[in-house]
Every structure is written in C-alpha cells, then in structure tokens.
Design a protein around this motif. Sequence first.
Motif, mmCIF file in Angstrom:
data_model
loop_
_atom_site.group_PDB
_atom_site.id
_atom_site.type_symbol
_atom_site.label_atom_id
_atom_site.label_comp_id
_atom_site.label_asym_id
_atom_site.label_seq_id
_atom_site.Cartn_x
_atom_site.Cartn_y
_atom_site.Cartn_z
ATOM 1 N N GLY A 145 0.827 -1.198 0.000
ATOM 2 C CA GLY A 145 0.000 0.000 0.000
ATOM 3 C C GLY A 145 0.862 1.250 0.000
ATOM 4 N N ASP A 146 0.225 2.394 -0.075
ATOM 5 C CA ASP A 146 0.949 3.662 -0.048
ATOM 6 C C ASP A 146 1.417 3.962 1.374
ATOM 7 N N PRO A 147 2.650 4.460 1.514
ATOM 8 C CA PRO A 147 3.117 4.862 2.852
ATOM 9 C C PRO A 147 2.300 6.045 3.364
ATOM 10 N N LYS A 148 1.962 5.998 4.651
ATOM 11 C CA LYS A 148 1.178 7.078 5.265
ATOM 12 C C LYS A 148 1.981 7.678 6.411
ATOM 13 N N PRO A 149 1.933 8.993 6.562
ATOM 14 C CA PRO A 149 2.631 9.600 7.701
ATOM 15 C C PRO A 149 1.919 9.236 9.000
ATOM 16 N N GLY A 150 2.712 8.946 10.008
ATOM 17 C CA GLY A 150 2.166 8.606 11.320
ATOM 18 C C GLY A 150 2.407 9.739 12.301
ATOM 19 N N ALA A 151 2.387 9.436 13.565
ATOM 20 C CA ALA A 151 2.616 10.443 14.596
ATOM 21 C C ALA A 151 4.069 10.921 14.553
ATOM 22 N N GLY A 152 4.267 12.213 14.608
ATOM 23 C CA GLY A 152 5.620 12.769 14.570
ATOM 24 C C GLY A 152 6.251 12.566 13.207
ATOM 25 N N GLN A 153 7.455 11.983 13.190
ATOM 26 C CA GLN A 153 8.186 11.750 11.946
ATOM 27 C C GLN A 153 7.970 10.341 11.396
ATOM 28 N N SER A 154 7.137 9.539 12.050
ATOM 29 C CA SER A 154 7.023 8.126 11.665
ATOM 30 C C SER A 154 6.246 7.933 10.363
ATOM 31 N N VAL A 155 6.466 6.782 9.758
ATOM 32 C CA VAL A 155 5.830 6.400 8.505
ATOM 33 C C VAL A 155 5.232 5.008 8.695
ATOM 34 N N LYS A 156 4.017 4.808 8.167
ATOM 35 C CA LYS A 156 3.355 3.509 8.270
ATOM 36 C C LYS A 156 3.005 3.008 6.879
ATOM 37 N N GLN A 157 2.963 1.684 6.741
ATOM 38 C CA GLN A 157 2.570 1.081 5.478
ATOM 39 C C GLN A 157 1.899 -0.255 5.764
#
Length: 163
Positions: free
Chosen positions: A82-94
């Motif tokens: 899937g597309d990477p999504k910005p998380g809390a702070g500087q984190s990235v989720k996928q």
Amino acid sequence: MPSFDVVSRVDLQEIDNAVNNSLKEIASRFDFRGSKTELTFDKKNVVLHVSTESDMRLKAVRDMLIGHCVKRKVDVRALDFGDPKPGAGQSVKQDIKVKEGIDKDTAKKIVKLIKDSKLKVQSSIQDDQVRVTGKKIDDLQSVITLLKGQELDVALQFVNMKS
C-alpha cells in the motif's frame, strides 16, 4: 476427463517465518539500533503492518521482507504494498496485503489466453480459481507451459491434476 485447477495461494506460515526472520535482522542491524521499527503480521486479516521512523528505513524493511520471502519461496507478487502514510511525529506507516485467490479480471485474462491458444481444452471460472479440462494430458501440460510463460500480476499454482 483430465483436468486441473489454476489457483493463487500463499503459505501463510512461510509469510510468518519471513516476518520473524526480518524482525531478527532488524534487531541485529546497526542502522536500526535505537529506532522504533515495528513489523507485525495480522493473520486474521492477512495484512502486514510496518511502522518506522523514516522513508529510508521503510524501504530497508520492505527490501528485507522481500528478500526473506524469496528465500522462503513465497512469490513476491502475492504482496500488495500500500501507499506509505505519515504517522505520529516523523514516523511512517505502510500496510502490505497478502493477495490470495484469482480476481475476476485476471481469471478472465487467463480464460482468454487459453481460448486464444487454440488448444482443445475448456476453461471455466470457479470462485477464485480457473478449472481447465481436456481430453489429452498433453494439452493440459501445454496450457500450464503457456500460463507459466505469461506475465500476470498474480502468482499461479497448478493443483488438483486428475487424469
């Protein structure tokens, strides 16, 4: 009448093993020391969740996971990134979905390829698989060879061969 089924299946235990091996590698790699990198496998929904601090680390985790899947003989085409999504702070989720079964469009493509080959076989779509029947086993083997040579976006297996 001889027949076989064209399916797209993934061994979920091998996916789980690849995830565990990736987690061990993340724990031992120098560039991941002190980082908040998580990789989890939701077996109920058949989805992998990746959460890390930067795009660079996300790409490294993705490459690690692909490498471990290849070592465990899991076709990488079964993983839908899937597309990477910005998380809390500087984190990235996928989220990475594990695709199982043949969707209707791909099944129609397979049936069309078989019909266009002019082999004396019949093919029919049954739920998430395609059944191919014919009078000669040689024709069925020709269909298998034909489908292996095609560039389809799913991993195909040929099971349930009956003569």
